[in-house]
Design a protein around this motif. Structure first.
Motif, PDB file in Angstrom:
ATOM      1  N   GLY A   1     120.066 -48.698 -19.974  1.00 62.78           N
ATOM      2  CA  GLY A   1     120.403 -50.087 -19.718  1.00 62.78           C
ATOM      3  C   GLY A   1     119.947 -50.455 -18.322  1.00 62.78           C
ATOM      4  N   GLY A   2     119.059 -51.443 -18.198  1.00 64.52           N
ATOM      5  CA  GLY A   2     118.580 -51.877 -16.885  1.00 64.52           C
ATOM      6  C   GLY A   2     117.882 -50.768 -16.128  1.00 64.52           C
ATOM      7  N   THR A   3     118.291 -50.564 -14.857  1.00 65.48           N
ATOM      8  CA  THR A   3     117.662 -49.521 -14.046  1.00 65.48           C
ATOM      9  C   THR A   3     118.165 -48.129 -14.412  1.00 65.48           C
ATOM     10  OG1 THR A   3     119.284 -49.956 -12.298  1.00 65.48           O
ATOM     11  CG2 THR A   3     117.121 -51.007 -12.085  1.00 65.48           C
ATOM     12  N   GLY A   4     119.073 -48.030 -15.382  1.00 71.40           N
ATOM     13  CA  GLY A   4     119.374 -46.730 -15.963  1.00 71.40           C
ATOM     14  C   GLY A   4     118.125 -46.122 -16.590  1.00 71.40           C
ATOM     15  N   PHE A   5     117.092 -46.946 -16.697  1.00 70.85           N
ATOM     16  CA  PHE A   5     115.799 -46.478 -17.202  1.00 70.85           C
ATOM     17  C   PHE A   5     115.248 -45.324 -16.373  1.00 70.85           C
ATOM     18  CE2 PHE A   5     111.170 -46.731 -16.640  1.00 70.85           C
ATOM     19  CZ  PHE A   5     110.757 -46.404 -17.915  1.00 70.85           C
ATOM     20  N   SER A   6     115.527 -45.297 -15.074  1.00 74.30           N
ATOM     21  CA  SER A   6     114.963 -44.244 -14.223  1.00 74.30           C
ATOM     22  C   SER A   6     115.388 -42.861 -14.702  1.00 74.30           C
ATOM     23  CB  SER A   6     115.366 -44.461 -12.762  1.00 74.30           C
ATOM     24  OG  SER A   6     116.773 -44.539 -12.630  1.00 74.30           O
ATOM     25  N   TYR A   7     116.615 -42.746 -15.178  1.00 74.27           N
ATOM     26  CA  TYR A   7     117.127 -41.487 -15.736  1.00 74.27           C
ATOM     27  C   TYR A   7     116.332 -41.097 -16.983  1.00 74.27           C
ATOM     28  CZ  TYR A   7     120.478 -38.696 -18.544  1.00 74.27           C
ATOM     29  OH  TYR A   7     121.083 -37.750 -19.334  1.00 74.27           O
TER      30      TYR A   7
ATOM     31  N   TRP B   1     115.199 -49.084 -24.398  1.00 76.66           N
ATOM     32  CA  TRP B   1     115.427 -49.665 -23.072  1.00 76.66           C
ATOM     33  C   TRP B   1     116.007 -51.061 -23.257  1.00 76.66           C
ATOM     34  CZ3 TRP B   1     110.993 -50.470 -18.947  1.00 76.66           C
ATOM     35  CH2 TRP B   1     111.573 -50.818 -17.718  1.00 76.66           C
ATOM     36  N   GLY B   2     117.276 -51.214 -22.923  1.00 70.74           N
ATOM     37  CA  GLY B   2     117.941 -52.495 -23.059  1.00 70.74           C
ATOM     38  C   GLY B   2     117.911 -53.286 -21.762  1.00 70.74           C
TER      39      GLY B   2
ATOM     40  N   LEU C   1     122.027 -56.080 -28.241  1.00 68.96           N
ATOM     41  CA  LEU C   1     122.514 -55.008 -27.385  1.00 68.96           C
ATOM     42  C   LEU C   1     121.852 -53.689 -27.773  1.00 68.96           C
ATOM     43  CD1 LEU C   1     126.305 -55.952 -27.299  1.00 68.96           C
ATOM     44  CD2 LEU C   1     124.551 -56.462 -25.585  1.00 68.96           C
ATOM     45  N   VAL C   2     121.539 -52.894 -26.772  1.00 73.03           N
ATOM     46  CA  VAL C   2     120.725 -51.708 -27.015  1.00 73.03           C
ATOM     47  C   VAL C   2     121.436 -50.698 -27.911  1.00 73.03           C
ATOM     48  CG1 VAL C   2     121.462 -50.528 -24.882  1.00 73.03           C
ATOM     49  CG2 VAL C   2     119.237 -49.999 -25.908  1.00 73.03           C
ATOM     50  N   HIS C   3     122.740 -50.521 -27.748  1.00 69.21           N
ATOM     51  CA  HIS C   3     123.422 -49.513 -28.569  1.00 69.21           C
ATOM     52  C   HIS C   3     123.439 -49.924 -30.040  1.00 69.21           C
ATOM     53  CE1 HIS C   3     126.875 -52.263 -28.235  1.00 69.21           C
ATOM     54  NE2 HIS C   3     127.385 -51.620 -29.278  1.00 69.21           N
TER      55      HIS C   3
ATOM     56  N   GLY D   1     123.332 -46.188 -17.757  1.00 68.23           N
ATOM     57  CA  GLY D   1     123.473 -47.628 -17.571  1.00 68.23           C
ATOM     58  C   GLY D   1     124.873 -47.907 -17.067  1.00 68.23           C
ATOM     59  N   ARG D   2     125.327 -49.106 -17.279  1.00 68.21           N
ATOM     60  CA  ARG D   2     126.683 -49.459 -16.858  1.00 68.21           C
ATOM     61  C   ARG D   2     127.709 -48.591 -17.580  1.00 68.21           C
ATOM     62  NH1 ARG D   2     127.173 -54.198 -14.021  1.00 68.21           N
ATOM     63  NH2 ARG D   2     125.301 -55.512 -13.895  1.00 68.21           N
ATOM     64  N   PHE D   3     128.802 -48.290 -16.877  1.00 69.15           N
ATOM     65  CA  PHE D   3     129.834 -47.436 -17.461  1.00 69.15           C
ATOM     66  C   PHE D   3     130.327 -47.990 -18.797  1.00 69.15           C
ATOM     67  CE2 PHE D   3     131.596 -45.090 -13.469  1.00 69.15           C
ATOM     68  CZ  PHE D   3     130.347 -44.524 -13.280  1.00 69.15           C
ATOM     69  N   GLU D   4     130.476 -49.303 -18.890  1.00 65.60           N
ATOM     70  CA  GLU D   4     130.980 -49.902 -20.121  1.00 65.60           C
ATOM     71  C   GLU D   4     130.028 -49.638 -21.281  1.00 65.60           C
ATOM     72  OE1 GLU D   4     133.445 -52.061 -22.767  1.00 65.60           O
ATOM     73  OE2 GLU D   4     133.777 -51.010 -20.874  1.00 65.60           O
ATOM     74  N   MET D   5     128.722 -49.709 -21.021  1.00 65.82           N
ATOM     75  CA  MET D   5     127.738 -49.435 -22.063  1.00 65.82           C
ATOM     76  C   MET D   5     127.842 -47.989 -22.536  1.00 65.82           C
ATOM     77  SD  MET D   5     123.561 -49.365 -21.896  1.00 65.82           S
ATOM     78  CE  MET D   5     123.551 -47.603 -21.509  1.00 65.82           C
ATOM     79  N   VAL D   6     127.951 -47.065 -21.595  1.00 65.81           N
ATOM     80  CA  VAL D   6     128.024 -45.647 -21.952  1.00 65.81           C
ATOM     81  C   VAL D   6     129.322 -45.351 -22.701  1.00 65.81           C
ATOM     82  CG1 VAL D   6     128.014 -43.291 -21.062  1.00 65.81           C
ATOM     83  CG2 VAL D   6     126.531 -45.019 -20.022  1.00 65.81           C
TER      84      VAL D   6
END
Length: 234
Positions: free
Chosen positions: A113-119, A140-141, A183-185, A204-209
């Motif tokens: 999600g977002g810059t969680g892409f780097s992971y 990639w959301g 939404l990506v999920h 990504g954001r904790f809520e997404m995970v």
């Protein structure tokens, strides 16, 4: 874990709010794809960022930092790098690293999600570099298609590697967008019929995970096959 003072060799705007930062440590850092480092802003102020680069070259560390003046947590880090030309880091950290073919034979699902892409990007690069035949699908959301800052490169990789699948998901699509939306999920749940046969990596954001953990587990994913550093905090 190492503590070192890194030179900031490049800061490049990827979008209006995301920057690619390259750090040169005094000696190569050994890390695993999917790990992160902490930028030391003070004795009790250490801010984590996923390492976007591939472990095969620890002599240059790449970060993707989403930073606006409203997001002081990241913006202050970027300003410190710009003003000082160097930054103290600690790393590598994290247990949600890439399990290679010696540790798993399951296909990979990478969710960012977002810059969680780097992971996810670090893991994808490491996996492709190994020439593994295990399928890897990267979701990639983002909010808008303009946020897909490596879109062309990922499309080229999907064409070059028969086992790599790129699935961008835009939450608020423009009229010209023809790819996945929402939404990506939810896109993953629609696409994937048997989560129990995959290794899932999420950032990504904790809520997404948290939603991924709960809904994917309800749909057959064993929690031992779900990786993400956010899981330790939710």
């Amino acid at each position: 874990m190492q503590t070192m003072l890194c030179q900031v060799t490049a800061i490049e705007a990827l979008t209006a709010a995301v920057y690619r930062v390259q750090l040169q440590p005094p000696q190569a850092m050994k890390f695993k794809a999917g790990q992160y480092l902490q930028v030391v802003m003070g004795e009790r102020d250490k801010r984590p960022f996923s390492i976007a680069s591939c472990p095969s070259d620890g002599s240059l560390l790449e970060l993707h930092i989403g930073a606006t003046p409203e997001n002081k947590y990241a913006y202050e880090v970027l300003e410190s790098m710009r003003n000082n030309g160097c930054i103290e880091i600690e790393g590598p950290l994290g247990d949600a690293w890439y399990r290679d073919d010696t540790q798993s034979t399951r296909p990979l699902i990478l969710i960012a999600g977002g810059t969680g892409f780097s992971y996810a990007w670090s893991i994808a690069q490491a996996h492709l570099q190994r020439k593994s035949t295990r399928p890897v699908t990267l979701y990639w959301g983002v909010r808008s298609s303009a946020d897909l800052y490596l879109h062309d490169q990922l499309q080229a990789l999907a064409e070059a590697y028969p086992h790599f699948y790129y699935r961008p998901v835009v939450q608020y699509p423009e009229p010209t967008w023809t790819g996945l939306t929402g939404l990506v999920h939810q896109a993953v749940l629609t696409d994937q019929s048997d989560l129990g046969e995959a290794d899932v990596y999420a950032a990504g954001r904790f809520e997404m995970v948290r939603i991924i953990r709960d809904e994917f587990h309800a749909n057959g994913l064993p929690l031992v096959q779900l990786y993400g550093d956010a899981l330790a905090f939710i």
